[in-house]
Design an enzyme around this catalytic site. Sequence first.
Site, PDB file in Angstrom:
ATOM      1  N   GLU A 115      28.736  32.050 -31.000  1.00  0.00           N
ATOM      2  CA  GLU A 115      27.909  33.113 -31.829  1.00  0.00           C
ATOM      3  C   GLU A 115      28.376  34.555 -31.830  1.00  0.00           C
ATOM      4  O   GLU A 115      28.536  35.343 -32.436  1.00  0.00           O
ATOM      5  CB  GLU A 115      26.657  32.914 -31.399  1.00  0.00           C
ATOM      6  CG  GLU A 115      25.982  31.482 -31.876  1.00  0.00           C
ATOM      7  CD  GLU A 115      24.630  31.064 -31.269  1.00  0.00           C
ATOM      8  OE1 GLU A 115      23.695  31.086 -31.899  1.00  0.00           O
ATOM      9  OE2 GLU A 115      24.678  30.966 -29.985  1.00  0.00           O
ATOM     10  N   GLU A 135      23.690  22.621 -29.635  1.00  0.00           N
ATOM     11  CA  GLU A 135      22.316  23.072 -29.026  1.00  0.00           C
ATOM     12  C   GLU A 135      21.402  21.937 -29.687  1.00  0.00           C
ATOM     13  O   GLU A 135      20.477  21.541 -28.929  1.00  0.00           O
ATOM     14  CB  GLU A 135      21.983  24.697 -29.673  1.00  0.00           C
ATOM     15  CG  GLU A 135      22.526  25.644 -28.975  1.00  0.00           C
ATOM     16  CD  GLU A 135      23.902  26.262 -29.457  1.00  0.00           C
ATOM     17  OE1 GLU A 135      23.925  27.333 -29.094  1.00  0.00           O
ATOM     18  OE2 GLU A 135      24.490  25.363 -30.342  1.00  0.00           O
TER      19      GLU A 135
END
Length: 238
Positions: A115, A135
């Site tokens: 990210e 995740e």
Amino acid sequence: MNAFDTLRYGKREGIAIVTLCRPEAINAFNVRMRDELAEALSAVRDDAEVRGLLMVGDGERGFCAGADLTEFGSAPSQAIARYVRWARDLWSALAEMPKPTMAAVHGYCFGSGLEIAALCDLRIASQDAVFALPEASLGLIPAAGGTQSLPRIVGLPRAMELALTGRRMTSGEAVRAGFVDWLVPGEQLHVVAEARLRDVASAPAEALALAKRAVNEGADLTLADGLRLERRLAARLR
């Protein structure tokens, strides 16, 4: 002298180099790193001598392996641990940086590591780089901008597949997907990254800042509104 515990911050010929520096944990992102990175980004933004930001990872194993899961054990729940880590809006500071930014990625680039790279303007990687958003398999979702930045780079279907499956994307696939701009041998990564960013940052700073704004803000507008934005910003340089 370095003032940070989890980062190294340096400047060389107009380029700020921020190194994620927890190699024993593959530079896993924790609350301390969040706070220190926020300080470093403020320094980059406010320093007139800095024309571009290069982000790299320390150690041989990777750029960043994602969130430091050991912090979860000291919080009442994973959700609270995640909230504490992301409560400070570090990600907007990186996304809205008016100066060109680049991530130089090697090895593991998972979760918040991916990210961070996605929020940079440019990405260069070594051939051993591997990318993933794991995740969902942990009962979480990407929470450092990945669900928003990744589709804008690689397209919705591929971003959806990566977010749902958590599978690993190789460096070659990342180039083909448009996530990585350049692929180089590992021993050349930092030298080539710095040289290419310095070349980009040699353009007039105001033009670079306005070009970034036109691209980023225009992505959320209709074509007609985007063209009007482009004309307004271009007029500032005349």
